[in-house]
Design an enzyme around this catalytic site. Sequence first.
Site, PDB file in Angstrom:
ATOM      1  N   CYS A  27      -2.994   1.605   6.907  1.00 14.01           N
ATOM      2  CA  CYS A  27      -2.794   1.358   8.313  1.00 14.01           C
ATOM      3  C   CYS A  27      -3.483   2.207   9.762  1.00 14.01           C
ATOM      4  CB  CYS A  27      -1.260   0.891   9.131  1.00 14.01           C
ATOM      5  SG  CYS A  27       0.217   2.100   8.421  1.00 14.01           S
TER       6      CYS A  27
ATOM      7  N   ASN B  42       0.854  -1.197   0.056  1.00 13.84           N
ATOM      8  CA  ASN B  42       0.189   0.317   0.427  1.00 13.84           C
ATOM      9  C   ASN B  42       0.671   1.296   0.101  1.00 13.84           C
ATOM     10  OD1 ASN B  42       0.939  -0.544   2.771  1.00 13.84           O
ATOM     11  ND2 ASN B  42      -0.717   0.146   3.739  1.00 13.84           N
TER      12      ASN B  42
ATOM     13  N   GLU C  79       9.203   4.805  12.459  1.00 12.18           N
ATOM     14  CA  GLU C  79       9.991   5.875  10.850  1.00 12.18           C
ATOM     15  C   GLU C  79       9.644   7.349  11.083  1.00 12.18           C
ATOM     16  OE1 GLU C  79       7.201   3.767   8.255  1.00 12.18           O
ATOM     17  OE2 GLU C  79       8.260   2.040   7.985  1.00 12.18           O
TER      18      GLU C  79
END
Length: 470
Positions: free
Chosen positions: A279, A149, A451
């Site tokens: 997500c 994705n 991240e």
Amino acid sequence: MSKLLIGGKWEAGPTVEALYDRYRGHQIGEMAVATPADVTRAVTHATEAFAAIRLSPTERYEILLKAAGLIAERRPELLALITAETGFPRGDSESEVRRCVQTLRLSADEARRIAGEVVPLDATPGLGNRVGFTVLVPRGVVCAITPYNAPLNGVAHKVAPALAAGNAVIVKPSEYTPLTAVALCRALLDAGLPPGLLSLLHGPGASIGPALLADQRIAFYSFTGSTRVGKEIQRAAGLRGTQLELGSISSTIVCADADLALASSKIVAAGFRKAGQVCTSVQRVLVHRSCAAEFTELLVEKTKRLKVGDPTIDGTDVGPMISEAQAMRVEQWVAEAVREGAEVLTGGRRDGAVFQPTILRNVRRTMRVCTEEIFGPVVSVVEFDDVEAAYEEANGTPFGLAVGVFTKDVSIAMNAVRKLKFGGVHINETSSSRVDVMPFGGVKDSGHGREGPRYAVREMLEERLLTIAW
């Protein structure tokens, strides 16, 4: 063809799989499939390259910055490639390319900012004539396992910080989107990255994942995907480093004083971009009962305006899901909710891999659309009477990736960050709000680590202490 990259050489691999356009269904290429033996060879070459090649911070900076420029130059071909592989409409593909350029540039900047700190040893009584400081060193070989994705920017968020930190990287992209990963690797090599520092392995996780996890020469794993697989990676990694961005059931709270026009517009965008396959896509909207009727009307109205279908046509907002099987699963979950009493306000229909953007209400906590991550274009509206109840509802899942809150009340905003158990709390934005410079990651079953180039670089380094006495 999507080849393997091992030891600086592109290889065809022993077997191949056909790749198909997500909307039209015609073949767009082939993917070379790696074997466990290929994994061993890739790790060997990466380990040797890491030992032999030491790029300076300035060299890493220049390579990443040049790669960003190449990605920008290759935008037209990347847009077509991403749309074909994923089914994303042009707007979502544009975002992938634009954000990838930003991620590479941010990572380049971080390559020149790596520094330890002085440890005040002389603060300890009687400990004179001694100094201490920390240095940050690369971990070694980093394994990056990425989802479909975010086939370009998602890969960049793992590869670029790893390289900025001075590591060697082995990339295992989603088998759905290998061609886009190849394009990013080619840009990095064309930018001057020594080939041995980057490897690319294609294939299903079930076939090559165990070999990647078993090889103790891999020092760090960065993974985005399901909680089930994330737990398997953590068990196999043991004491080795991991950064895991896992599942979610994302909620966004709309308080009684919220700007309903703003909230409904942002929630429609966040719930249905990339066909809900993000997500942090809004899966549940928790809305105060006093404004629920007005808000829901706005939400349905704006959802009905979305253009759904062929992602290559300008103006399309929602394209197909990654496969017809996934669209069928979402269809089954919605039908199951309806049988149990939920009401479909709009959508609920499937045409091949395309599932119409769907709004549900009268859902219950026990329904699968509320208890599991749907990963599709479905948003459920849940009413609440008190903001504390909304916090409890949002917290009441095993996950904690991100949450949004729409309110004009500063007290609600400041309390939200303390009471909502999520890695990110966004005020007057949805759960899906993300800027590439920010730390991004979750808590609970949504994983750990962050991240975002600055934060990922730090995780991909080891801290060592040096003391000197005289």
